[in-house]
Design an enzyme around this catalytic site. Sequence first.
Site, PDB file in Angstrom:
ATOM      1  N   ASP A 205       0.853  -1.185   0.000  1.00  5.04           N
ATOM      2  CA  ASP A 205       0.000   0.000   0.000  1.00  5.04           C
ATOM      3  C   ASP A 205       0.891   1.237   0.000  1.00  5.04           C
ATOM      4  O   ASP A 205       2.116   1.114  -0.074  1.00  5.04           O
ATOM      5  CB  ASP A 205      -0.935  -0.003   1.219  1.00  5.04           C
ATOM      6  CG  ASP A 205      -0.202   0.239   2.532  1.00  5.04           C
ATOM      7  OD1 ASP A 205       1.046   0.271   2.538  1.00  5.04           O
ATOM      8  OD2 ASP A 205      -0.874   0.402   3.557  1.00  5.04           O
ATOM      9  N   ASP A 207       1.449   4.771   2.326  1.00  2.00           N
ATOM     10  CA  ASP A 207       1.069   5.406   3.587  1.00  2.00           C
ATOM     11  C   ASP A 207       1.491   6.872   3.603  1.00  2.00           C
ATOM     12  O   ASP A 207       2.663   7.177   3.368  1.00  2.00           O
ATOM     13  CB  ASP A 207       1.759   4.691   4.765  1.00  2.00           C
ATOM     14  CG  ASP A 207       1.522   3.193   4.762  1.00  2.00           C
ATOM     15  OD1 ASP A 207       0.447   2.760   5.163  1.00  2.00           O
ATOM     16  OD2 ASP A 207       2.441   2.439   4.328  1.00  2.00           O
ATOM     17  N   ASP A 316      -3.270   4.649   2.666  1.00  2.00           N
ATOM     18  CA  ASP A 316      -3.605   5.049   4.033  1.00  2.00           C
ATOM     19  C   ASP A 316      -3.256   6.515   4.218  1.00  2.00           C
ATOM     20  O   ASP A 316      -2.136   6.931   3.919  1.00  2.00           O
ATOM     21  CB  ASP A 316      -2.802   4.220   5.056  1.00  2.00           C
ATOM     22  CG  ASP A 316      -3.275   2.781   5.135  1.00  2.00           C
ATOM     23  OD1 ASP A 316      -4.423   2.509   4.724  1.00  2.00           O
ATOM     24  OD2 ASP A 316      -2.498   1.931   5.611  1.00  2.00           O
TER      25      ASP A 316
HETATM   26  P1  8DG Z   1       4.246  -2.333   2.867  1.00  2.00           P
HETATM   27  O1  8DG Z   1       2.963  -1.550   2.899  1.00  2.00           O
HETATM   28  O2  8DG Z   1       5.317  -1.637   2.110  1.00  2.00           O
HETATM   29  O3  8DG Z   1       4.035  -3.732   2.417  1.00  2.00           O
HETATM   30  O4  8DG Z   1       4.789  -2.423   4.362  1.00  2.00           O
HETATM   31  P2  8DG Z   1       4.642  -1.336   5.497  1.00  2.00           P
HETATM   32  O5  8DG Z   1       4.413   0.026   4.902  1.00  2.00           O
HETATM   33  O6  8DG Z   1       5.771  -1.488   6.430  1.00  2.00           O
HETATM   34  O7  8DG Z   1       3.348  -1.854   6.264  1.00  2.00           O
HETATM   35  P3  8DG Z   1       1.962  -1.148   6.609  1.00  2.00           P
HETATM   36  O8  8DG Z   1       0.994  -2.241   6.960  1.00  2.00           O
HETATM   37  O9  8DG Z   1       1.526  -0.212   5.549  1.00  2.00           O
HETATM   38  O10 8DG Z   1       2.219  -0.375   7.984  1.00  2.00           O
HETATM   39  C1  8DG Z   1       3.152   0.664   8.124  1.00  2.00           C
HETATM   40  C2  8DG Z   1       3.303   1.010   9.576  1.00  2.00           C
HETATM   41  O11 8DG Z   1       2.153   1.685  10.067  1.00  2.00           O
HETATM   42  C3  8DG Z   1       3.462  -0.219  10.452  1.00  2.00           C
HETATM   43  O12 8DG Z   1       4.751  -0.255  11.020  1.00  2.00           O
HETATM   44  C4  8DG Z   1       2.500  -0.072  11.567  1.00  2.00           C
HETATM   45  C5  8DG Z   1       1.988   1.351  11.437  1.00  2.00           C
HETATM   46  N1  8DG Z   1       0.597   1.469  11.840  1.00  2.00           N
HETATM   47  C6  8DG Z   1       0.196   2.274  12.888  1.00  2.00           C
HETATM   48  N2  8DG Z   1      -1.140   2.168  13.053  1.00  2.00           N
HETATM   49  C7  8DG Z   1      -1.598   1.285  12.113  1.00  2.00           C
HETATM   50  C8  8DG Z   1      -2.881   0.774  11.806  1.00  2.00           C
HETATM   51  O13 8DG Z   1      -3.889   1.109  12.443  1.00  2.00           O
HETATM   52  N3  8DG Z   1      -2.953  -0.117  10.772  1.00  2.00           N
HETATM   53  C9  8DG Z   1      -1.828  -0.482  10.059  1.00  2.00           C
HETATM   54  N4  8DG Z   1      -1.959  -1.356   9.037  1.00  2.00           N
HETATM   55  N5  8DG Z   1      -0.611  -0.016  10.338  1.00  2.00           N
HETATM   56  C10 8DG Z   1      -0.490   0.860  11.356  1.00  2.00           C
HETATM   57  O14 8DG Z   1       0.965   2.989  13.536  1.00  2.00           O
HETATM   58 MN    MN Z   2       2.636   0.429   3.769  1.00  2.00          MN
HETATM   59 MN    MN Z   3      -0.490   0.881   5.543  1.00  2.00          MN
END
Ligand code: 8DG
Ligand code: MN
Ligand code: MN
Length: 392
Positions: A205, A207, A316
């Site tokens: 995703d 962020d 996100d």
């Molecule tokens: P990717 O998307 O590149 O595969 O990996 P990522 O960017 O490391 O994973 P992510 O699922 O998008 O999450 C990024 C960070 O956001 C993760 O270390 C945890 C943090 N995070 C929060 N709150 C929340 C939440 O409510 N949901 C999710 N999915 N992640 C959160 O601080």
């Molecule tokens: Mn991510």
């Molecule tokens: Mn995310």
Amino acid sequence: RLLEIETRHRLQVLGHLLPPSALSNTATGKTPDALKILAENAEYYESVGRYLAFTRVSSILKSLPYAVTSVDSLRGFPGLGEHCRKVIEEILEDGVCQEVESVTQSQRYQTLTLFTSIFGVGVKTAEKWYKEQHQTLADLRASQIRFTKEQQVGLQYYEDLTTPVTRAEADMIRKTVEEAVYRYLPGAVITLAGGFRRGKETGHDVDFLITHPEEGKEKGLVTKVIHFTFCFSQGLMLYSDEIGNSYQKCRKQETSKFDHFERCFTIVKLNQELVNAAVSGNDSREGGQGAGGQGAGGQGAGHRPEDKHWKAVRVDLVIVPISQFAYALLGWTGSQLFERELRRYAKNCKHMILTSHALYHPQQNEYFSAAAEEEIFAHLELDYIAPWERNA
Ligand code: 8DG
Ligand code: MN
Ligand code: MN
């Protein structure tokens, strides 16, 4: 004291992680993956302890700048238990580990891996469906299951959502987000977090953190700006789940697992032709034109919904008050294992609670302010760890 040294060592080991692209492909390259499979399988049996034990060792092995040629060379490694030793030894000797082989061949592992890869499906739901004899996506689609809104879009856009998002795609989405946000709040600051900030070339995703130098100006941005611009004027929003800010400085919230920012988890429609154009004509002027055309591109896709020139991408958006920005950035940069270890270190060694909002010392009832990530590491008495070293 010992615990502190051990955890420090663990963090330093994790901190030495190379950028993912530089990971060496050694004879033991298989071992971290093998341990990751066992970690996943433990997760499918809801065994958090075993999940973490396998994940930590897998992560540390992945980070080593040298090839492991014998189990003995791993003596004294933090967290290396008997089970992991056995797996590593077997792979070093035979090239494969029987336990890992039988896990990957089991129907349960295969089905739960497939089902948990659907947006909106966790282990509990996947297991329930597996027990009801479902095995494929076609089974699910043909079933009488009452899916949640997330699961419906998760199934509908399954192929897109499981195709990695590239950096070029993330850049294009950034331009769209900027355009939407600046229209309503010109002084806003938009930061790419998550895996891309750690230097990863692809992600599941994109962020973004959005803040404003004047605290309070950022309030309500999600509903006001993003919803209206994305949703109505361009038809780019395929799914959105919005929630308002609910943060209060209190013990209960500091110990809760979730953060309380105003945020929006979305699935947007990304015009791939624009991405391709921006990538192929990567001199700056053409790139700029590609970005400017994003709005029109969105409309174009809207006129021809059957033409698949777009890709569904998870985005996100998190709205952050400036006073909590450093903590939010640290929390949302990940990786998840890195965050987990850092919070564990704060709790066990410093008796502090670290969240995406604050660093809190319950016994002294004290909050530590931080204007940048560096200050948070300093409060924790740790050397600064740069984002690209957080790929645990
Ligand atoms: P990717 O998307 O590149 O595969 O990996 P990522 O960017 O490391 O994973 P992510 O699922 O998008 O999450 C990024 C960070 O956001 C993760 O270390 C945890 C943090 N995070 C929060 N709150 C929340 C939440 O409510 N949901 C999710 N999915 N992640 C959160 O601080
Ligand atoms: Mn991510
Ligand atoms: Mn995310």
